[in-house]
Design an enzyme around this catalytic site. Structure first.
Site, PDB file in Angstrom:
ATOM      1  N   ASP A 223       0.817  -1.201  -0.042  1.00  0.00           N
ATOM      2  CA  ASP A 223       0.162  -0.140   0.042  1.00  0.00           C
ATOM      3  C   ASP A 223       0.879   1.158  -0.138  1.00  0.00           C
ATOM      4  O   ASP A 223       2.117   1.208   0.490  1.00  0.00           O
ATOM      5  CB  ASP A 223      -1.072  -0.056   1.310  1.00  0.00           C
ATOM      6  CG  ASP A 223      -2.039   1.134   1.091  1.00  0.00           C
ATOM      7  OD1 ASP A 223      -2.786   1.081   0.168  1.00  0.00           O
ATOM      8  OD2 ASP A 223      -1.840   2.002   2.040  1.00  0.00           O
TER       9      ASP A 223
ATOM     10  N   GLU B 220      -5.707  18.377   3.180  1.00  0.00           N
ATOM     11  CA  GLU B 220      -6.635  17.553   2.965  1.00  0.00           C
ATOM     12  C   GLU B 220      -5.685  16.056   2.835  1.00  0.00           C
ATOM     13  O   GLU B 220      -6.371  15.044   3.317  1.00  0.00           O
ATOM     14  CB  GLU B 220      -7.426  17.575   1.644  1.00  0.00           C
ATOM     15  CG  GLU B 220      -6.685  17.384   0.280  1.00  0.00           C
ATOM     16  CD  GLU B 220      -6.278  19.021  -0.164  1.00  0.00           C
ATOM     17  OE1 GLU B 220      -6.006  19.095  -1.296  1.00  0.00           O
ATOM     18  OE2 GLU B 220      -6.193  19.887   0.898  1.00  0.00           O
TER      19      GLU B 220
ATOM     20  N   HIS C  99      -3.555  10.549   6.284  1.00  0.00           N
ATOM     21  CA  HIS C  99      -2.288   9.866   6.666  1.00  0.00           C
ATOM     22  C   HIS C  99      -1.850  10.406   7.921  1.00  0.00           C
ATOM     23  O   HIS C  99      -0.969   9.541   8.481  1.00  0.00           O
ATOM     24  CB  HIS C  99      -1.707   9.420   5.799  1.00  0.00           C
ATOM     25  CG  HIS C  99      -1.276  10.418   4.585  1.00  0.00           C
ATOM     26  ND1 HIS C  99      -0.352  11.441   5.486  1.00  0.00           N
ATOM     27  CD2 HIS C  99      -1.018  10.791   3.404  1.00  0.00           C
ATOM     28  CE1 HIS C  99       0.008  12.311   4.126  1.00  0.00           C
ATOM     29  NE2 HIS C  99      -0.509  11.866   2.923  1.00  0.00           N
TER      30      HIS C  99
ATOM     31  N   HIS D  46      -4.813   6.299   7.956  1.00  0.00           N
ATOM     32  CA  HIS D  46      -4.169   5.469   7.136  1.00  0.00           C
ATOM     33  C   HIS D  46      -2.782   5.312   7.588  1.00  0.00           C
ATOM     34  O   HIS D  46      -2.139   6.271   7.775  1.00  0.00           O
ATOM     35  CB  HIS D  46      -4.586   6.053   5.578  1.00  0.00           C
ATOM     36  CG  HIS D  46      -5.942   5.683   5.266  1.00  0.00           C
ATOM     37  ND1 HIS D  46      -6.444   5.047   4.283  1.00  0.00           N
ATOM     38  CD2 HIS D  46      -7.191   6.313   5.676  1.00  0.00           C
ATOM     39  CE1 HIS D  46      -7.472   4.949   4.049  1.00  0.00           C
ATOM     40  NE2 HIS D  46      -8.012   6.028   5.007  1.00  0.00           N
TER      41      HIS D  46
ATOM     42  N   ASP E 172      -1.884  -0.591   6.507  1.00  0.00           N
ATOM     43  CA  ASP E 172      -3.249  -1.115   5.572  1.00  0.00           C
ATOM     44  C   ASP E 172      -2.779  -2.475   4.850  1.00  0.00           C
ATOM     45  O   ASP E 172      -3.386  -3.102   4.398  1.00  0.00           O
ATOM     46  CB  ASP E 172      -3.381  -0.013   4.658  1.00  0.00           C
ATOM     47  CG  ASP E 172      -4.228   1.161   5.419  1.00  0.00           C
ATOM     48  OD1 ASP E 172      -4.561   0.929   6.568  1.00  0.00           O
ATOM     49  OD2 ASP E 172      -4.495   2.271   4.480  1.00  0.00           O
TER      50      ASP E 172
END
Length: 233
Positions: free
Chosen positions: A7, A52, A57, A150, A155
């Site tokens: 990922d 954003e 993350h 995240h 992930d």
């Protein structure tokens, strides 16, 4: 078969707009069993982190400021990937960023023919159902309570468990849980990626009836008039 579940995290949605990869996490699996080998790296994107993206993350400009540039660890990454099949969730997104970074340092792209997309797998297996990683974790009972933001390696760990479910379900000795010092092939078990829940030891239960219980049962049976099991056919 050797597979790499991976990922990425990025500064935005498209490398065509100048966005960069800032994190990659990879997990090695052989024969659909995690080996314990991983590759994880953060990269300085050489650009400001959009608010954003940071909200997704949590990687700020200050955090990434002292991280290496992609080219400094590209060799390690490619060596870890080798010629393995790659597995990613919404793989087109991740591969665009990986190949864009490789193009920046004049290295050939990784062909999409090597990549399995678990979004495509999930939509084929469960038509009309949500196919996000969170939705699939919920469907398969994969614990994601420790996932606040995240993160590429986290992930990838979740995706490894989802991938096993999508390809037939959990197996003994998966590698995400280490139940013994060696598997049936004699290969020593690797460290677990995700700690197993420790449960208290329980003594075996005794299910045999006692002499007193058997006597009460016989007394009860004697009260039944014309029991079927004594009828003559």
């Amino acid at each position: 078969m050797r597979e790499i579940i991976f990922d990425t995290e990025t500064t935005g949605l498209s490398p065509d707009e100048g966005h960069r990869m800032v994190e990659i996490g990879c997990i090695e699996m052989v024969g659909r069993m995690a080996t314990g080998r991983t590759f994880h790296a953060f990269f300085n994107p050489q650009m400001p982190m959009p608010p954003e993206a940071e909200r997704v993350h949590g990687h700020s400009d200050a955090f990434l400021a002292d991280k290496p540039l992609f080219h400094e660890r590209a060799g390690e990454l490619l060596e870890f990937l080798g010629d393995a099949q790659l597995v990613a969730h919404n793989a087109g997104f991740d591969m665009r960023f990986v190949n864009a970074e490789l193009a920046r340092i004049e290295l050939p792209p990784i062909p999409m023919a090597r990549v399995v997309d678990t979004v495509v797998m999930a939509r084929s297996k469960f038509p009309g159902s949500p196919a996000s990683l969170d939705a699939l974790c919920k469907r398969f009972g994969v614990d994601r309570s420790h996932r606040v933001l995240h993160g590429a390696l986290l992930d990838a760990e979740l995706l490894a468990q989802v991938y096993i479910e999508l390809t037939g379900g959990r197996q003994i000795g998966l590698g995400l849980a280490d139940d013994s010092d060696a598997d049936s092939s004699g290969i020593p078990a690797r460290p677990r990626l995700i700690p197993a829940v420790q449960r208290p030891h329980r003594l075996p239960r005794q299910f045999a009836a006692s002499a007193e219980e058997l006597a009460v049962h016989q007394e009860f049976l004697a009260k039944i008039k014309q029991p079927l099991w004594l009828s003559k056919r």
